[in-house]
Design a protein around this motif. Structure first.
Motif, PDB file in Angstrom:
ATOM      1  N   ARG A  23     -15.676 -47.023 -28.693  1.00 34.58           N
ATOM      2  CA  ARG A  23     -15.862 -45.959 -29.673  1.00 34.58           C
ATOM      3  C   ARG A  23     -16.321 -44.693 -28.961  1.00 34.58           C
ATOM      4  O   ARG A  23     -16.836 -44.751 -27.855  1.00 34.58           O
ATOM      5  N   GLU A  24     -16.119 -43.568 -29.604  1.00 39.29           N
ATOM      6  CA  GLU A  24     -16.648 -42.308 -29.085  1.00 39.29           C
ATOM      7  C   GLU A  24     -17.204 -41.510 -30.252  1.00 39.29           C
ATOM      8  O   GLU A  24     -16.725 -40.432 -30.589  1.00 39.29           O
ATOM      9  N   ASP A  25     -18.229 -42.073 -30.854  1.00 36.91           N
ATOM     10  CA  ASP A  25     -18.880 -41.449 -31.998  1.00 36.91           C
ATOM     11  C   ASP A  25     -20.089 -40.670 -31.487  1.00 36.91           C
ATOM     12  O   ASP A  25     -21.190 -41.201 -31.373  1.00 36.91           O
ATOM     13  N   TYR A  26     -19.887 -39.394 -31.175  1.00 37.20           N
ATOM     14  CA  TYR A  26     -20.944 -38.606 -30.563  1.00 37.20           C
ATOM     15  C   TYR A  26     -22.045 -38.222 -31.550  1.00 37.20           C
ATOM     16  O   TYR A  26     -23.177 -37.974 -31.150  1.00 37.20           O
ATOM     17  N   ASP A  27     -21.719 -38.183 -32.832  1.00 33.52           N
ATOM     18  CA  ASP A  27     -22.765 -37.934 -33.832  1.00 33.52           C
ATOM     19  C   ASP A  27     -23.735 -39.113 -33.868  1.00 33.52           C
ATOM     20  O   ASP A  27     -24.962 -38.929 -33.887  1.00 33.52           O
ATOM     21  N   ALA A  28     -23.186 -40.325 -33.857  1.00 33.95           N
ATOM     22  CA  ALA A  28     -24.035 -41.526 -33.837  1.00 33.95           C
ATOM     23  C   ALA A  28     -24.815 -41.602 -32.537  1.00 33.95           C
ATOM     24  O   ALA A  28     -25.978 -42.025 -32.511  1.00 33.95           O
ATOM     25  N   ALA A  29     -24.179 -41.185 -31.443  1.00 33.82           N
ATOM     26  CA  ALA A  29     -24.854 -41.198 -30.145  1.00 33.82           C
ATOM     27  C   ALA A  29     -26.039 -40.242 -30.142  1.00 33.82           C
ATOM     28  O   ALA A  29     -27.112 -40.559 -29.616  1.00 33.82           O
ATOM     29  N   SER A  30     -25.857 -39.063 -30.731  1.00 38.74           N
ATOM     30  CA  SER A  30     -26.944 -38.085 -30.805  1.00 38.74           C
ATOM     31  C   SER A  30     -28.117 -38.624 -31.619  1.00 38.74           C
ATOM     32  O   SER A  30     -29.284 -38.467 -31.239  1.00 38.74           O
ATOM     33  N   ASP A  82     -25.017 -42.941 -19.387  1.00 37.42           N
ATOM     34  CA  ASP A  82     -24.020 -42.519 -18.406  1.00 37.42           C
ATOM     35  C   ASP A  82     -22.821 -41.865 -19.085  1.00 37.42           C
ATOM     36  O   ASP A  82     -22.369 -40.789 -18.689  1.00 37.42           O
ATOM     37  N   LYS A  83     -22.320 -42.536 -20.101  1.00 37.94           N
ATOM     38  CA  LYS A  83     -21.134 -41.994 -20.774  1.00 37.94           C
ATOM     39  C   LYS A  83     -21.472 -40.749 -21.572  1.00 37.94           C
ATOM     40  O   LYS A  83     -20.678 -39.804 -21.657  1.00 37.94           O
ATOM     41  N   TYR A  84     -22.671 -40.721 -22.143  1.00 39.25           N
ATOM     42  CA  TYR A  84     -23.075 -39.578 -22.958  1.00 39.25           C
ATOM     43  C   TYR A  84     -23.245 -38.321 -22.108  1.00 39.25           C
ATOM     44  O   TYR A  84     -22.908 -37.210 -22.521  1.00 39.25           O
ATOM     45  N   MET A  85     -23.763 -38.489 -20.907  1.00 38.41           N
ATOM     46  CA  MET A  85     -24.036 -37.353 -20.031  1.00 38.41           C
ATOM     47  C   MET A  85     -22.804 -36.897 -19.248  1.00 38.41           C
ATOM     48  O   MET A  85     -22.798 -35.806 -18.680  1.00 38.41           O
ATOM     49  N   ARG A  86     -21.779 -37.689 -19.223  1.00 44.27           N
ATOM     50  CA  ARG A  86     -20.621 -37.443 -18.366  1.00 44.27           C
ATOM     51  C   ARG A  86     -19.958 -36.093 -18.650  1.00 44.27           C
ATOM     52  O   ARG A  86     -19.565 -35.805 -19.781  1.00 44.27           O
ATOM     53  N   ASP A  87     -19.872 -35.286 -17.620  1.00 43.98           N
ATOM     54  CA  ASP A  87     -19.134 -34.011 -17.675  1.00 43.98           C
ATOM     55  C   ASP A  87     -19.608 -33.064 -18.763  1.00 43.98           C
ATOM     56  O   ASP A  87     -18.832 -32.251 -19.263  1.00 43.98           O
ATOM     57  N   ASP A  88     -20.864 -33.141 -19.136  1.00 45.25           N
ATOM     58  CA  ASP A  88     -21.357 -32.238 -20.179  1.00 45.25           C
ATOM     59  C   ASP A  88     -22.754 -31.764 -19.818  1.00 45.25           C
ATOM     60  O   ASP A  88     -23.716 -32.524 -19.868  1.00 45.25           O
ATOM     61  N   GLU A  89     -22.855 -30.510 -19.443  1.00 46.51           N
ATOM     62  CA  GLU A  89     -24.137 -29.952 -18.988  1.00 46.51           C
ATOM     63  C   GLU A  89     -25.174 -29.928 -20.106  1.00 46.51           C
ATOM     64  O   GLU A  89     -26.339 -30.274 -19.886  1.00 46.51           O
ATOM     65  N   GLU A  90     -24.772 -29.529 -21.305  1.00 39.51           N
ATOM     66  CA  GLU A  90     -25.728 -29.425 -22.411  1.00 39.51           C
ATOM     67  C   GLU A  90     -26.285 -30.791 -22.798  1.00 39.51           C
ATOM     68  O   GLU A  90     -27.495 -30.950 -23.004  1.00 39.51           O
ATOM     69  N   ILE A  91     -25.416 -31.797 -22.879  1.00 35.44           N
ATOM     70  CA  ILE A  91     -25.880 -33.138 -23.223  1.00 35.44           C
ATOM     71  C   ILE A  91     -26.759 -33.698 -22.115  1.00 35.44           C
ATOM     72  O   ILE A  91     -27.774 -34.347 -22.375  1.00 35.44           O
ATOM     73  N   SER A  92     -26.386 -33.452 -20.860  1.00 38.90           N
ATOM     74  CA  SER A  92     -27.203 -33.929 -19.741  1.00 38.90           C
ATOM     75  C   SER A  92     -28.600 -33.333 -19.805  1.00 38.90           C
ATOM     76  O   SER A  92     -29.597 -34.015 -19.571  1.00 38.90           O
ATOM     77  N   ARG A  93     -28.680 -32.059 -20.135  1.00 35.49           N
ATOM     78  CA  ARG A  93     -29.977 -31.399 -20.267  1.00 35.49           C
ATOM     79  C   ARG A  93     -30.779 -32.027 -21.416  1.00 35.49           C
ATOM     80  O   ARG A  93     -31.982 -32.269 -21.287  1.00 35.49           O
TER      81      ARG A  93
END
Length: 206
Positions: A23-30, A82-93
């Motif tokens: 899945r790639e549910d980023y709202d649920a991940a947040s 790992d997957k959440y932070m991948r290639d995303d500066e704002e999420i990594s921060r």
């Protein structure tokens, strides 16, 4: 404490389900990340009771156990983070601020490191019994944070500085404790490789 730990583990499972299990549910991940941060904060607040009740063996024992369980839960979230932070500066921060740099969490881990050092000269058997496992978990957590920072280093801009410093061996009262002072029969707590925890008041902070 048990409720907060259960909620933390549930948030880890929800985050993993949101991004890792096909899945790639980023709202649920947040939402899962927020729940992880909130419940880790709640556990950290309970751990900090060890500072106030530093002569109560029951409080110290529960603080050490809770810290170990909290850090284990965060480390189990590695695939999700790992997957959440991948290639995303704002999420990594955001992940860094909510987990790795969270002042209350780093203060709690620092306090438990002091508790581990204090146990080397403590006569409380109940505390000494749980400290070796907690200390190993603390050491693993430091390597976990270093690995996560290194793995996603390209996502952090120059204005974000993350580091893990060394912590002097101190008791809960703030007195320095020799790293090799170990009570008889308590050899498992010695620093075989000299690995310490955080030193600076602002470790893992911007």
């Amino acid at each position: 404490r048990d409720e907060a730990l259960a909620a933390l583990n549930r948030a880890v499972r929800e985050g993993t389900a949101a991004l890792v299990k096909n899945r790639e549910d980023y709202d649920a991940a947040s939402m899962a990340l927020g729940a992880m941060s909130d419940n880790a904060l709640a556990v950290s607040s309970l751990i900090m009771l060890a500072k106030r009740y530093d002569t109560n063996a029951g409080v110290l024992t529960q603080s050490a156990r809770s810290a170990g369980k909290m850090l284990e839960a965060i480390m189990r979230a590695r695939p999700f983070l790992d997957k959440y932070m991948r290639d995303d500066e704002e999420i990594s921060r955001t992940v860094s601020q909510e987990i790795f740099q969270k002042k209350e969490i780093t203060k709690a881990t620092r306090l438990v490191q002091q508790l581990c050092a204090d146990a080397k000269v403590s006569a409380a058997p109940a505390v000494r019994k749980v400290v070796p496992a907690t200390k190993k978990t603390l050491e693993r957590y430091v390597f976990f944070v270093k690995a996560m920072i290194h793995r996603h280093r390209d996502n952090f801009t120059e204005d974000v500085s993350l580091s893990v410093a060394n912590l002097k061996h101190k008791s809960l009262q703030g007195a320095e404790v020799l790293s090799q002072v170990v009570p008889p029969g308590f050899g498992d707590l010695s620093d075989e490789e000299g690995e310490d925890e955080y030193e600076d008041e602002d470790e893992l902070e911007e």
